[in-house]
Enzyme design. Structure first.
Site, mmCIF file in Angstrom:
data_model
loop_
_atom_site.group_PDB
_atom_site.id
_atom_site.type_symbol
_atom_site.label_atom_id
_atom_site.label_comp_id
_atom_site.label_asym_id
_atom_site.label_seq_id
_atom_site.Cartn_x
_atom_site.Cartn_y
_atom_site.Cartn_z
ATOM 1 N N HIS A 37 64.265 61.246 -16.781
ATOM 2 C CA HIS A 37 65.581 61.799 -16.427
ATOM 3 C C HIS A 37 66.697 60.804 -16.729
ATOM 4 O O HIS A 37 67.672 61.133 -17.427
ATOM 5 C CB HIS A 37 65.579 62.169 -14.941
ATOM 6 N N GLU A 38 66.561 59.606 -16.199
ATOM 7 C CA GLU A 38 67.626 58.616 -16.390
ATOM 8 C C GLU A 38 67.747 58.198 -17.852
ATOM 9 O O GLU A 38 68.840 57.907 -18.337
ATOM 10 C CB GLU A 38 67.399 57.405 -15.495
ATOM 11 N N HIS A 59 69.988 60.597 -19.569
ATOM 12 C CA HIS A 59 71.405 60.211 -19.423
ATOM 13 C C HIS A 59 71.744 59.105 -20.409
ATOM 14 O O HIS A 59 72.814 59.102 -21.028
ATOM 15 C CB HIS A 59 71.651 59.696 -18.005
ATOM 16 N N HIS A 112 72.380 60.294 -23.833
ATOM 17 C CA HIS A 112 73.705 60.917 -23.904
ATOM 18 C C HIS A 112 74.773 59.848 -24.146
ATOM 19 O O HIS A 112 75.722 60.048 -24.918
ATOM 20 C CB HIS A 112 73.971 61.672 -22.600
#
Length: 694
Positions: free
Chosen positions: A487-488, A491, A494
């Site tokens: 998940h991190e 980010h 991105h």
């Protein structure tokens, strides 16, 4: 979770004259380091405050130059100039505020309380500068004739609206009150978060009898013994409220009174009528936010926040949340009944309580799927999981991550990687900081030390609190921690892959309910069989995870989703309820929460994932925004369907996602970007299916 350091917007430059000597202050010039990385080995406590003050002075001078420019206001001499007006603050701000969360000290905490209202005042001095707003407004009024591209139009629109939303159109009296509110909110928020950190660190459950460790895995006992020894109580075992300690304890401990003690301490953080009590603080914050919303022409703070999101207003958010609640709560009740049956069959005459949920869920998992965390953890060595996430990014986007040695860091746990594109060009530098410690806030997040802008590549970090290595045993992750790492890193992708011309539109500077799409879609690859075989290898034997265990993992993906979705929804609805109130007078925050949950019909065996007194998300940027995880969950499940349709490593699909989402930042409306990738707006069906609710 995505964190981004506050956009610094002043204080009076008069204060700089009394600052300490700063000739050697590393923040005052571009960092003289390879790749411009922060010189953590040279940054000292005494550098921060002078850097903030000098940075404010510098930005004030740059803004004065914009205002005094005799040329007609233009996109370049006004909007771009403002976007680039804070070089020093843009260096000190992200580092300081990440340190507050990742490696804080009493000195940093005290300085944050001192600096926060000054920065708030500085921000208001800019946003409420009528001469500056006149130039911004002049450019905005002629936007249709300026022949701007979509990213330039987006930056112009964001800049103009940021002034309006900050009170530029208010009269002097209302602006004065708005300044007071912003200053007070800045300090209250820091105090709230610091109280939670203090509460986390204050609770220590020491066990001095081995019999009280019944049920706990040997590796977890060993970790607790090391923690106790470090705390000066060798021969005992120490358990804390940090996720890596609390969750396994609740999951495996057969000592029911100790489980209750652990759980009760956790859900009462900030609610103990002591120095760290947050009841009054959160009530003040809610009241001030509501007053601010009214000043700016909104009926509630929720609608003020949501006005610039994909959701647009509270009605749309509540429609989504209430719709999902109708699916989640019945499933949670059915799960509770299953757990109660196990307890009843044990013949102790006990009723299921909230502190029993994790323990009996683990029993039910083993009964249904013959699978336990202890069976999977040996295959999830942290370094292997991390390399797996890196390999997925390589197969999707062609990027590589290579360890960098000799890069200064703020703690020995931090590792650094250089990120390159398929053509060998540098995409950025990536920091990881994975283990809990007393100075670190709980949870996990991504943030930047430097934003991408044109040819300037970003410096991105992931900070987490995973299970620590124990003796000769490496860090072995739970399934939840595996998904958190992916998940991190989503980010981070991105932030790393962004290709924007302006700081104000790059990377994760997007709508709050869009920012979780890249992170949550990345979680999907973590449990794909093809991907598991790439990274899930036994830490002792090197054996690839067997198909039998993979099958069990896949079969139990929807397991306990009633609980997971219900506690998440309860927190999201609590957040919305708090920020939709119109009268905060005489509010009892605990009673307010109790009534809100009673109205929902939340069963007593489940508490909201975050209660009001320790709901750090709504202090740190997710106010009236915690729903974003579920809103983005609709997006990420729908988006991953495209990969499932064409192949999870299909290059065309990955290219579309990269070029329309990861690279675009906030250069266009998020729904426009999404539909360019997917070809249509998202459907809720994939999310409901994947959560086992349809």
């Amino acid at each position: 979770m995505m964190k981004k350091a506050f956009t610094i917007l002043a204080i009076s430059c008069m204060m700089y004259s009394c600052a300490t000597k700063t000739e050697s202050n590393p923040f005052l010039t571009e960092f003289q380091t390879p790749n411009g990385v922060p010189p953590f080995d040279k940054i000292k406590m005494e550098h921060y405050e002078p850097a903030f003050l000098k940075g404010i002075e510098e930005q004030n001078q740059n803004i004065r130059a914009i205002i005094d420019n005799p040329e007609k206001p233009s996109f370049d001499n006004t909007i771009v100039a403002l976007d680039n007006s804070d070089p020093i603050l843009n260096r000190v701000n992200p580092i300081f505020f990440n340190m507050i969360d990742a490696e804080t000290t009493d000195s940093l905490t005290k300085l944050s309380i001192k600096v926060a209202p000054l920065l708030s005042e500085h921000g208001d001095n800019i946003s409420l500068n009528s001469d500056l707003f006149k130039r911004v407004n002049a450019v905005y009024l002629q936007k249709d004739s300026l022949h701007l591209n979509s990213e330039q139009l987006r930056l112009l629109d964001k800049t103009y609206k940021s002034f309006v939303r900050a009170g530029a159109n208010l009269d002097t009296e209302k602006q004065t009150r708005l300044r007071e509110i912003n200053k007070e909110l800045s300090t209250l928020g820091l105090t709230f978060s610091n109280n939670i950190l203090n509460e986390n660190n204050a609770f220590q459950l020491f066990v001095d009898k081995e019999a009280d460790l019944a049920g706990l895995p040997e590796s977890f006992r060993q970790s607790a013994a090391e923690e106790a020894k470090a705390a000066g109580k060798a021969g005992q075992w120490l358990f804390t409220l940090h996720n890596a300690s609390r969750l396994p304890f609740l999951q495996y401990s057969e000592n029911r009174p100790l489980r209750e003690k652990m759980y009760t301490a956790y859900i009462n953080r900030g609610n103990n009528n002591d120095a760290n009590d947050n009841k009054k603080i959160i009530t003040q914050i809610i009241a001030l936010r509501q007053e601010k919303a009214r000043l700016l022409g909104f009926d509630t703070y929720a609608n003020f926040v949501l006005d610039e999101t994909m959701a647009k207003n509270s009605s749309n958010v509540m429609e989504l949340l209430n719709d999902l609640w109708g699916y989640a709560l019945p499933k949670a009740k059915a799960e509770a009944s299953e757990l109660q049956k196990i307890m009843t069959n044990e013949g102790k005459g006990e009723k299921l309580e909230a502190w029993d949920w994790w323990f009996y869920t683990e029993k039910l998992r083993k009964e249904k799927y013959n699978l336990t965390e202890e069976e999977t953890k040996p295959y999830f060595k942290l370094e292997n999981v991390r390399d797996g996430a890196f390999s997925v990014a390589n197969k999707l986007y062609g990027i590589t991550l290579t360890p960098l040695k000799g890069i200064p860091t703020y703690h020995p746990d931090v590792e650094v990687f250089e990120v390159k594109d398929a053509d060998g060009s540098q995409l950025g530098i990536f920091y990881v900081d994975y283990f809990p410690r007393p100075g670190k806030s709980g949870g996990a997040w991504m943030s930047n030390y430097r934003d991408q802008q044109g040819d300037i590549r970003p410096l991105v970090c992931n900070v987490c609190s995973f299970t620590k290595p124990i003796g000769d045993t490496p860090s072995l992750l739970t399934m939840d921690e595996v998904e958190t790492l992916f998940h991190e890193f989503g980010h981070a992708l991105h932030g790393l892959l962004t290709k924007c011309a302006y700081k104000g539109t790059s990377g994760t500077s997007v709508a709050r309910d869009f920012v979780e799409l890249p992170s949550q879609i990345n979680e999907h690859w973590a449990t794909e069989p093809e991907v598991l075989k790439m990274y899930a290898k036994h830490y002792q034997t090197g054996e690839v995870i067997p198909d039998a265990i993979i099958d069990k993992i896949l079969k139990q993906k929807a397991f306990n989703q009633g609980f997971i979705t219900t506690e998440l929804l309860a927190a999201a609805i609590l957040d919305m309820d708090l920020h939709m109130v119109t009268d905060v007078k005489n509010m009892d925050i605990i009673d307010f929460e109790k009534q809100a949950m009673h109205k929902l019909g939340l069963i007593p065996e489940i508490a909201p994932r975050y209660r009001a007194t320790y709901f750090n998300h709504i202090i740190g940027g997710y106010a009236a925004g915690y729903y974003s995880y579920l809103w983005a969950n609709v997006l990420d499940n729908d988006a991953f369907e495209a990969f499932k349709e064409h192949g999870i490593f299909d290059q065309q699909t990955a290219g579309l996602f990269r070029s329309n989402v990861l690279e675009k930042g906030d250069s266009e409306d998020p729904m426009v970007l999404y539909t360019k990738f997917r070809g249509a707006e998202p459907s809720m069906e994939p999310m409901l299916k994947n959560r086992g609710m349809k």
